[in-house]
Design an enzyme around this catalytic site. Structure first.
Site, short mmCIF file in Angstrom:
data_model
loop_
_atom_site.label_atom_id
_atom_site.label_comp_id
_atom_site.label_asym_id
_atom_site.label_seq_id
_atom_site.Cartn_x
_atom_site.Cartn_y
_atom_site.Cartn_z
N HIS A 1 53.78 80.03 10.22
CA HIS A 1 55.11 80.64 10.25
C HIS A 1 55.95 80.08 11.39
O HIS A 1 55.44 79.43 12.29
CB HIS A 1 54.98 82.16 10.42
N LYS B 1 57.98 84.86 14.96
CA LYS B 1 57.20 85.96 14.37
C LYS B 1 56.39 86.65 15.48
O LYS B 1 55.73 85.98 16.27
CB LYS B 1 56.27 85.40 13.29
#
Lengths: 251, 251, 251, 251
Positions: free
Chosen positions: B136, B140
């Protein structure tokens, strides 16, 4: 007519050694003059006029093999581990008395693996983020792999020189350690999977783009092109060289 | 002539909502009859004869939106989070009074992501080894991702049912935790890299072979085909459905 | 106590056959009762009470081997090619006289490869675009691989049933054919690379997302789990089964 | 205190131009002094004391923009196409009269893409086999991509210099052209897939190993780090530079 190298393989009955015997036999520019196993006399190297010795033995005997070679003006290409700083220093002292002899000691002969590390280090200063994933067969007892640690270190050095900061990471909760190991500031992940051999993937990311450098070692034959390249160049590189990257002329 | 669905989007000014408005407008078999934002009256759904409501709002209002829809015999496709067990039970009670109405509540509308998890779970009983890597963007805050945890759980269930043991792992030394998190017996690794959005890779290994299933979400548009598929099928699925996989007819 | 299968391998001296001998020897629930090579009498199957025969021979003899097995109520798992429609029909006729005997004839025993094709076909109706890349060692004489053609056909069938149109492609100029082969409307690309064995990657794309399904066959051992799975299930599947996917219960 | 560059963006209202405006605004070491669109006078560059001009306009006007900059001793970083040999020659003549001015004209500002090509070319002489796969969105009208052709050419040059022969290929039958295009002896494959932007993968294979170098461009922001790097270094590189690789100091 091009040069035909007279090559001897020591440790010829081992897994790596037998691959090396096969590889030398298949090379057009090499002649296998001796294939020595456990208990065979090193004098055979002299008797058969070996010019280059390939040592794929064990830590207990590699030092005496290489010293014998140097003393008899035979170049050496060495894939055996166990060369600590003291052994290397002693070898360098000996090499000064034989200034035309070259010795290459390499922990890794897979050319693609060396290139992957080299390229990753070069690219690392241009990307905000970099992480390393190594993947191996599940019988491996240590994690992460030595190659992955080495890659992370080279990446860290390259970023330090260029003044690049750490990869961004907003992680606040990671109760089970999914972000992996941090080696010199670089996250390293180790996968163990039946069917795999030895693989490494370096991911570099920046706004809107990603660069991925991946190396797969499928079996032991992957080391042989590097060993043969060592044989061809060791004579032109007198003295001690540690690491095959010195021979790849990447710069 | 094929059916033209009259669709209303609630939360139309949000990031997901505006994508949904665009997606409905581009769909040949749909007509956008209302796009409601903060403060707009739900009565407009009735006034404009909406047949399906897409709710992409916030946890605080999604329940009242969906209940309004059901009470007016409007089907609902819901991408908003915040539906705990109590809310779901209350909704099911209400749905019993409106037996022809369908509601789909899905935490993930990326069809490819749902398929990746489903396929990984199906394949997991045939392979000795399985691990999950999720990747990701570095903003995050939690690791590993909810999707990766969900995938690991489904894999673990599938292996338990088939009587498959844990993935082999001879690791003895791993001082810095490179082997990642272990979720229900499955190793999960989380990568954070600038440039990435949301990606998941499942590696399955057995003697001499590997199966890799990878999903990449590049941006929010990846959710829209799933939302439209929900609109098209929600009327045929009366009652409450949680998870888009129920609509994919994979078996 | 669980069942111990009495297994015979025919073609035991061949490359695949010798792997099968090793695999049966390592399986806890199997006993190797016979390993027959060229010239050995099939009567040995009866003498040693084989329950399942694994045929890994050549097209010229596979039919008589399998017919012998069926006539003696021995189940058969067959990896040999050369079974045309006529042979299959004759075998089915014979099997009607031995209704409890099962025969599995499979062109591909790599479970991961079968799953990759199956999953790709299932996913193909949800994605606008799909293409196939196969990668093999450079000694392969035909391109694309039979597996890739089979995958493309299954994808095309799945999309036809679902009413999905062709993958979008605005290409106007491609003077040298870089877009590859088109098999049943699906673009198929063939890579030939030293170091590889047999690999297949299916790429599925839609707005904002990609699903990638990849299978790697690193060596012949990849076929053995499928062969053993065949041995374990052939008795429960009387009659003729073509293709291992029938045994995987994926639906 | 470090230098703050006074930067002007020409073509500021275009897709690339507006990204450049945003990128310059976010850079700590740059000040945006002018953002010019269609019809704005170039005199504003002088009025606002621009030190570096970023030209992201169209082929019809880029030449006059750059010449204006050089004549006023403003460095130029140019991403516009349309610079044929004649224009480049004329510009070099003009630059001789302004020996301290630097101009960088680059067809590709994605640093990762330039690195991928560079690394592939360096590695290509060590591997028996090499092929290129490029993947783009399905609206692209030409195949293969200019970047892939450029990469194949650099690979071919590198192998020619090192005396490496063609990649081995035993293909005898390939009725539908699955082996792709052959560019300077290198097989190039073009994939078109909804959801993708611009991607390139170079596969290098040798006995028992593979090296894969992959670049993904997810969106236009991928070009901005390269543009900013150009701004920072153009003054130190007087005269004309074509291609950003000159600034990356990879050797």
């Amino acid at each position: 007519m091009s040069k035909i190298w007279k090559v001897a393989v020591i440790g010829a009955a081992g897994r790596m050694g037998s691959e090396a015997v096969a590889a030398v036999n298949q090379a057009d520019d090499m002649e296998l003059v001796a294939a020595l196993g456990n208990g065979d006399s090193l004098e055979l190297l002299v008797e058969y006029s070996a010019e280059v010795m390939i040592d794929l033995t064990v830590p207990a005997v590699t030092e005496q093999n290489v010293r014998f070679a140097v003393e008899h003006d035979i170049h050496a290409v060495v894939g055996t581990t166990g060369w600590d700083q003291e052994r290397l220093s002693n070898l360098e002292t000996l090499l000064k008395e034989h200034p035309s002899v070259g010795v290459l000691i390499a922990p890794n002969f897979a050319i693609g693996s060396i290139l992957a590390t080299e390229f990753a280090a070069k690219a690392a200063r241009f990307f905000e983020s970099v992480e390393v994933i190594e993947m191996h067969h599940p019988n491996k007892v240590d994690a992460p792999s030595g190659t992955a640690v080495h890659t992370a270190q080279k990446i860290a050095e390259s970023r330090a020189v260029a003044g690049v900061g750490p990869s961004p990471d907003a992680t606040e909760t990671d109760p089970d350690g999914s972000r992996g190991a941090v080696v010199d500031g670089v996250n390293v992940h180790a996968v163990r999977l039946r069917g795999l051999t030895a693989h490494q993937e370096i991911l570099l990311g920046d706004a809107g783009q990603q660069l991925v450098i991946r190396h797969d070692s499928f079996d032991r034959t992957s080391f042989m092109p590097g060993v043969l390249l060592g044989v061809r160049q060791v004579a032109e590189n007198p003295g001690l060289s540690v690491g095959l990257d010195r021979y790849l002329n990447l710069d």
